[in-house]
Motif scaffolding. Structure first.
Motif, short mmCIF file in Angstrom:
data_model
loop_
_atom_site.label_atom_id
_atom_site.label_comp_id
_atom_site.label_asym_id
_atom_site.label_seq_id
_atom_site.Cartn_x
_atom_site.Cartn_y
_atom_site.Cartn_z
N MET A 16 0.75 -1.26 -0.23
CA MET A 16 0.03 0.66 0.18
C MET A 16 0.85 1.07 -0.05
N CYS A 17 2.11 1.50 1.07
CA CYS A 17 2.63 2.87 0.75
C CYS A 17 3.49 2.47 -0.90
N THR A 19 2.44 1.63 -3.58
CA THR A 19 1.55 2.40 -4.49
C THR A 19 1.03 3.54 -4.56
N PHE A 20 1.02 3.97 -3.09
CA PHE A 20 0.74 5.64 -2.61
C PHE A 20 1.78 6.32 -3.16
N PHE A 24 0.89 8.69 -6.10
CA PHE A 24 1.17 10.46 -5.38
C PHE A 24 2.35 11.66 -6.27
#
Length: 130
Positions: A16-17, A19-20, A24
Motif C-alpha cells: 500500500m505504501c 502504491t501510494f 501520489f
C-alpha cells in the motif's frame, strides 16, 4: 492472533505504501536542496527488494515450506516485477505529474531479483544449519 501474521501485515502495508508513493504527486514537496543523482533508482530498488522479502516471509506464515519455498520466492519475484510494470504504466497513463520510466522499471526488477537472491540465500543457509 495478529502476532502470528506480522509479515503478512507488513507486506500488505508495504504494498500500500509503495502504491501510494508511486502514484501520489510530490510536485509541491520541497527536498530542501538535497540533490543526490539517481537516488530515485535506489528507492525503486529498495521498494521491490523489500516487496519480495516481505512477500516471501508472509508466505512462510501460511505454509510449511520445506521444498517449495524457492518457488514461492520466485513467484513473489515475478509478482513484484509485474506489479512494478503496472505501476510504471499507471504513472504514464493515469497521472499528470508522474511519468513512467523504463529505467525505473529496470531498478524495480533488479530490486525484486536481488530480493529473491537474498531470501533464497538466507533460507538455504538456514536449512543447511539444521
Amino acid at each position: 492472533m495478529l502476532k502470528n501474521y506480522i509479515f503478512t501485515i507488513l507486506f500488505i502495508s508495504w504494498v500500500m505504501c509503495v502504491t501510494f508513493l508511486s502514484l501520489f504527486s510530490f510536485k509541491d514537496v520541497s527536498t530542501g536542496g538535497l540533490d543526490i543523482p539517481h537516488l530515485d533508482k535506489f528507492v525503486h530498488f529498495t521498494f521491490y527488494f523489500v516487496f519480495v522479502v516481505l512477500g516471501s516471509l508472509s508466505y512462510v506464515e501460511y505454509k510449511d515450506v520445506k521444498e517449495d519455498f524457492k518457488k514461492a520466492a520466485m513467484l513473489f519475484c515475478f509478482i513484484a516485477i509485474g506489479y512494478g510494470m503496472i505501476i510504471e504504466v499507471l504513472q504514464y497513463v493515469a497521472t499528470t505529474t508522474r511519468s513512467g520510466d523504463v529505467y525505473d522499471f529496470l531498478a524495480n526488477s533488479f530490486g525484486a531479483f536481488c530480493g529473491f537472491i537474498a531470501v533464497k540465500t538466507y533460507y538455504f543457509r538456514r536449512v543447511a544449519q539444521k
